[in-house]
Each structure stands twice: as C-alpha cells, then as structure tokens.
Motif scaffolding. Structure first.
Motif, PDB file in Angstrom:
ATOM      1  N   SER A 104      16.096   9.090  27.936  1.00  0.00           N
ATOM      2  CA  SER A 104      17.557   9.232  27.918  1.00  0.00           C
ATOM      3  C   SER A 104      18.184   9.063  29.300  1.00  0.00           C
ATOM      4  O   SER A 104      19.409   8.944  29.413  1.00  0.00           O
ATOM      5  N   THR A 105      17.373   9.045  30.362  1.00  0.00           N
ATOM      6  CA  THR A 105      17.917   8.863  31.707  1.00  0.00           C
ATOM      7  C   THR A 105      18.041   7.385  32.088  1.00  0.00           C
ATOM      8  O   THR A 105      18.591   7.069  33.141  1.00  0.00           O
ATOM      9  N   SER A 106      17.519   6.494  31.256  1.00  0.00           N
ATOM     10  CA  SER A 106      17.564   5.058  31.536  1.00  0.00           C
ATOM     11  C   SER A 106      18.551   4.398  30.592  1.00  0.00           C
ATOM     12  O   SER A 106      18.227   4.083  29.441  1.00  0.00           O
ATOM     13  N   ARG A 107      19.781   4.154  31.088  1.00  0.00           N
ATOM     14  CA  ARG A 107      20.882   3.656  30.256  1.00  0.00           C
ATOM     15  C   ARG A 107      21.497   2.409  30.882  1.00  0.00           C
ATOM     16  O   ARG A 107      22.706   2.318  31.104  1.00  0.00           O
ATOM     17  N   TYR A 108      20.659   1.416  31.148  1.00  0.00           N
ATOM     18  CA  TYR A 108      21.143   0.262  31.903  1.00  0.00           C
ATOM     19  C   TYR A 108      21.932  -0.728  31.054  1.00  0.00           C
ATOM     20  O   TYR A 108      22.684  -1.538  31.590  1.00  0.00           O
TER      21      TYR A 108
END
Length: 274
Positions: A104-108
C-alpha cells in the motif's frame, strides 16, 4: 568581473540549443505521503503568456529522476526544438509504475497519472487536455508509460515504450517484482491483470497514438514482438520498430529522439498553435 559579464551573452548564443531550463523540484505525493524528486525541463522560450505541450519521461528499474537527463543529454535541446516541457519523475527503484496490489506504500500509478499531472498543470504554463500530453519510458518505464496511458486515456493522448518490459510474467524472479505484483504462483492474477500485453484488451483503435521500439539484442525483444502481434490482431494502429542494439543507455539515448519526433508530429496534428 566585467570580463565575465561580456562573455556570458556570447556563451548563451553559442549554446542556444542547450538553453532550456533544467530544474529539480520536490512534488508531494499525498497517496504515498512523501516528496518525490522530479526533473523539469522547460524550453528556452518558456513564458507564462503561452501554453506548452508536455512529455512525461519514465526511467527504468534501479534508476531515478535524473536518469533520463544523464542517459540522453540532448533532452534540453530537444525541449527547445519541440517547444515543449519534459517531466522526469522519480518512479522508485522497482515500482513498475503500479498502485501495487500487495504494498500500500507503492502508489506510483496514482502519483504519475494524477498527482504529478495536477502538479505540473498548476505550477507551469501547460496546455490542458490529453491531446497536449504524451508519456514514454525505458524498460520498467516503458511498461509504465503504456500501462498508465491505456488506463488513463482521458489524461494522455500519446504513449511510447523504449525496450519496455511490456510483459513481466516471463521474469518472475527478476527486478524485485514480487514485492510489487505479489507471489507469481499464489497471486498470479495480479501479474495477469497488470501487464501491458493484457491491458491492450481494453484499448480501441484510435484512442491512443502509440510508438514502440526495442533492440534486436534486447532480452525484452520477445515480449515486445508479442505485444506488436497482439496490437495487429486487435487492429490497433501503432508504430513498431526493431533496430540493432541491446538493453543499455546507448540504445535508449538514441531511440528517444525518434519517440520525441513522433510526439511532436502528434502535437502538431492535434493542436492549433497556442
């Protein structure tokens, strides 16, 4: 001191093609709650009295916001030639430009297609509308550019890929991809759903202007050929090129010139002079 003042105009004249403004800015991502460094290249003609087309350039695995300028030092001159703004964001070490289904911390995807575009349009004198935006990238960034453009056809009107990893499934143990896609066995649906070669099933002919190329010595050649064939089967118009070269900066540093020419022609066809 006076001597320096007199020399500066001469130097400016001699290097006019490289007179574009190159800045590094911090763009805050609300979805990831952090600043993301981004290189912004504005043409020497830049003025708030005008509106400019924008090309987004996405780097590859292990790269960062400065990779494109290092690997293709002609970009400032190209910005001047095209009279366009180039945006080179940091896409993370191995994000593949997704909103990761397992991290959930990778929202590119959200960052590039929404937050970065909004930042660019609010901080620079850009022309509004998809017909004024293009996106391309190398390797991981080639995957990202096509993936984002297909999924956000309301944002981008043209897209490209340079030796892109357009199908990640043949390489399940490479490039930390499991951290983004999930386990390739137990979470296979994540891989199937998020690869470019399957995303094109949602595309109709004429919705995007596409340019794809890959070197004949590149390890991604087979998946690019597969994508090309699928686009042909779906009767989706696109430019596809194979030329001698491997998966390295010599290839994409040269290839980007052809892609930018493609985008310039797209902008010239679809927009009136601003």
């Amino acid at each position: 001191m006076k001597r320096s003042i007199y020399l500066l105009p001469l130097l400016f004249f001699c290097f006019k093609l490289n007179a574009a403004y190159v800045d590094t800015v911090n763009v805050y991502s609300n979805s990831m709650r952090k600043d993301i460094k981004t290189v912004v290249i504005r043409p020497q003609s830049y003025s708030t009295a005008r509106k400019y087309n924008v090309v987004y350039l996405l780097h590859g695995y292990g790269g960062n916001y400065s990779s494109w300028v290092k690997d293709a030092p002609q970009l400032p001159a190209k910005a001047d030639e095209m009279d366009a703004i180039f945006i080179c964001p940091d896409g993370g070490f191995s994000s593949w430009y997704l909103d990761s289904p397992v991290d959930s911390t990778s929202r590119y995807e959200t960052f590039v297609a929404t937050e970065l575009v909004q930042y660019t349009d609010s901080h620079y004198s850009t022309a509004a509308g998809r017909e004024h935006r293009a996106v391309t990238g190398l390797s991981m960034g080639g995957h990202g550019a096509l993936y984002l453009a297909i999924r956000h056809r309301d944002i981008f009107g043209s897209a490209g890929s340079v030796c892109g990893g357009v199908d990640t499934r043949p390489f399940p143990k490479n490039w930390n991809m499991a951290k983004v896609f999930g386990d390739p066995v137990t979470q296979k649906e994540n891989w199937d759903r998020n690869v470019v070669v399957n995303q094109v099933d949602h595309l109709k002919n004429g919705e995007l202007q596409l340019i794809i190329d890959c070197g004949t010595g590149d390890f991604f050649l087979a998946v690019n050929r597969e994508l090309h064939q699928k686009l042909l089967d779906l009767k989706i118009d696109h430019d596809y090129t194979e030329r001698p070269g491997a998966h390295n900066k010599a290839y994409w540093g040269n290839s980007i010139d052809f892609q930018l020419l493609f985008f310039k022609k797209y902008f010239d066809r679809t927009t009136a002079k601003i």
